[in-house]
Design an enzyme around this catalytic site. Structure first.
Site, PDB file in Angstrom:
ATOM      1  N   MET A   1       0.856  -1.196   0.000  1.00  0.00           N
ATOM      2  CA  MET A   1       0.000   0.000   0.000  1.00  0.00           C
ATOM      3  C   MET A   1       0.893   1.247   0.000  1.00  0.00           C
ATOM      4  O   MET A   1       0.467   2.328   0.410  1.00  0.00           O
ATOM      5  CB  MET A   1      -0.935  -0.009   1.210  1.00  0.00           C
ATOM      6  N   GLY A   2       2.151   1.100  -0.441  1.00  0.00           N
ATOM      7  CA  GLY A   2       3.065   2.232  -0.478  1.00  0.00           C
ATOM      8  C   GLY A   2       3.590   2.564   0.908  1.00  0.00           C
ATOM      9  O   GLY A   2       3.533   1.754   1.822  1.00  0.00           O
TER      10      GLY A   2
ATOM     11  N   GLY B   1      11.075  -3.053   5.590  1.00  0.00           N
ATOM     12  CA  GLY B   1      10.365  -4.336   5.509  1.00  0.00           C
ATOM     13  C   GLY B   1       9.986  -4.635   4.063  1.00  0.00           C
ATOM     14  O   GLY B   1      10.237  -5.739   3.547  1.00  0.00           O
ATOM     15  N   HIS B   2       9.389  -3.637   3.397  1.00  0.00           N
ATOM     16  CA  HIS B   2       9.031  -3.829   1.981  1.00  0.00           C
ATOM     17  C   HIS B   2      10.291  -4.105   1.140  1.00  0.00           C
ATOM     18  O   HIS B   2      10.267  -4.941   0.237  1.00  0.00           O
ATOM     19  CB  HIS B   2       8.356  -2.574   1.418  1.00  0.00           C
TER      20      HIS B   2
ATOM     21  N   GLY C   1       5.062 -10.144   4.156  1.00  0.00           N
ATOM     22  CA  GLY C   1       5.860 -10.045   5.377  1.00  0.00           C
ATOM     23  C   GLY C   1       5.223 -10.824   6.521  1.00  0.00           C
ATOM     24  O   GLY C   1       3.999 -10.851   6.662  1.00  0.00           O
ATOM     25  N   GLN C   2       6.065 -11.411   7.357  1.00  0.00           N
ATOM     26  CA  GLN C   2       5.598 -12.149   8.532  1.00  0.00           C
ATOM     27  C   GLN C   2       4.965 -11.204   9.565  1.00  0.00           C
ATOM     28  O   GLN C   2       4.207 -11.622  10.428  1.00  0.00           O
ATOM     29  CB  GLN C   2       6.794 -12.912   9.129  1.00  0.00           C
TER      30      GLN C   2
ATOM     31  N   MET D   1       8.968  -2.829  11.765  1.00  0.00           N
ATOM     32  CA  MET D   1       8.748  -1.774  10.756  1.00  0.00           C
ATOM     33  C   MET D   1       7.295  -1.812  10.284  1.00  0.00           C
ATOM     34  O   MET D   1       6.743  -2.884  10.024  1.00  0.00           O
ATOM     35  CB  MET D   1       9.632  -2.021   9.543  1.00  0.00           C
TER      36      MET D   1
HETATM   37  O1  PAF Z   1       0.035  -5.717   3.559  1.00  0.00           O
HETATM   38  C1  PAF Z   1      -0.414  -4.805   2.835  1.00  0.00           C
HETATM   39  O2  PAF Z   1       0.230  -3.781   2.582  1.00  0.00           O
HETATM   40  C2  PAF Z   1      -1.803  -4.962   2.236  1.00  0.00           C
HETATM   41  O3  PAF Z   1      -2.670  -5.589   3.115  1.00  0.00           O
HETATM   42  C3  PAF Z   1      -1.804  -5.637   0.862  1.00  0.00           C
HETATM   43  C4  PAF Z   1      -1.290  -7.065   0.947  1.00  0.00           C
HETATM   44  C5  PAF Z   1      -0.940  -4.846  -0.105  1.00  0.00           C
HETATM   45  C6  PAF Z   1      -3.232  -5.693   0.294  1.00  0.00           C
HETATM   46  O4  PAF Z   1      -3.760  -4.426   0.122  1.00  0.00           O
END
Ligand code: PAF
Length: 293
Positions: free
Chosen positions: A41-42, A47-48, A158-159, A195
């Site tokens: 979701m930006g 973590g991302h 992510g966990q 994070m």
């Molecule tokens: O974990 C997230 O950021 C959201 O729940 C996801 C998996 C992108 C779905 O909108």
């Protein structure tokens, strides 16, 4: 200087429409590239980036989606104030070697009011599902849509959102989606705070108390390591640590079977210890997964 030996610099593509991203992925598929997908979701953080790194290690074409999905927010939740630092996110994706970003509008993803929902029963109900009753239906539905649009070979989660990962894995298995789900470890700040894009909401005082979540999980791990098996006792000790903060209201502390997410009284097997707290300006979650003899 043009030379036959010069390597064309790889340019990251940004697709705003479903048609555009489908074309980009089809080209990559035609070149026999394995497609890795990181849904987000930006408001990207380390973590991302760890998910992107994993995807790049395992796949030749990596797609990141940036979409603040309205259907996973409850009526009084933070949909409108959710951070949307789009330009910074794009820079981070570019820097980290992402091949394509899919950043659709809400109208592109939901042109009509949804009549079709993916509801992963049982796994969506406990833990966060209790205080966010429609959340996982929204997550599963948007992930199903994104998987249908991108058709990745592997998607990375992510966990940190352990229940989300369990829900998505089960959806993919139940609906025979031809792809794999990889779950990557939680990335933490040096003081232990997991994070999260929502950490931005915390003021200095709340931020100071936030590492208590992980401290309470570490206490649980220590107790279990020392032979304690009674969930009720472990939860009580975790509660004492969280109660050090005057700013935290405990939403839940749960010790569950990691596959079924059912509460267990005696700790054994693969267990998930998960908790959620409400702070004045954010709801925080954290967890650890343990294999107990
Ligand atoms: O974990 C997230 O950021 C959201 O729940 C996801 C998996 C992108 C779905 O909108």
């Amino acid at each position: 200087v043009n030379s036959v030996f010069s390597v064309a610099k790889k340019v990251m593509k940004i697709a705003k429409t479903i048609d555009e991203i489908r074309m980009l992925v089809a080209d990559a598929g035609m070149a026999d590239k394995k497609i890795g997908f990181v849904p987000t979701m930006g408001a990207l953080h380390a973590g991302h980036l760890s998910l992107i790194k994993k995807a790049k290690q395992q796949c030749e074409f990596v797609v990141v989606s940036i979409f603040v999905n309205p259907t996973q927010f409850g009526p009084n939740e933070d949909l409108n104030k959710y951070p949307r630092p789009f330009d910074d996110d794009i820079k981070l994706c570019r820097k980290n070697g992402v091949d394509a970003v899919f950043a659709p509008s809400a109208e592109e993803m939901y042109p009509d009011k949804n009549l079709t929902w993916v509801n992963v029963e049982k796994l969506s109900e406990p833990l966060c599902g209790k205080s966010r009753p429609t959340h996982f239906r929204g997550v599963a539905t948007v992930c199903a849509k994104l998987f249908n649009i991108i058709q990745p070979d592997v998607a990375y989660f992510g966990q940190k959102d352990a229940q989300q990962a369990a829900v998505i894995k089960r959806m993919v298995a139940d609906l025979n989606m031809p792809m794999r789900i990889v779950v990557c470890p939680i990335v933490r700040e040096p003081d232990g705070l997991a994070m999260s894009s929502r950490n931005k909401y915390l003021d200095a005082e709340q931020r100071k108390d936030a590492p208590l979540l992980y401290a309470s999980l570490q206490e649980a791990q220590l107790l279990i390591g020392g032979g304690q098996r009674k969930s009720a006792f472990i939860k009580e000790q975790m509660k004492k640590i969280l109660n050090i903060s005057k700013l935290m209201e405990i939403d839940y502390i749960s010790i569950v079977n990691a596959d079924t997410l059912e509460e267990i009284e005696e700790v054994s097997g693969r267990v998930l210890i998960a908790l959620a707290v409400k702070m004045p300006s954010a709801r925080l979650i954290d967890n650890i997964m343990l294999d107990v003899e």
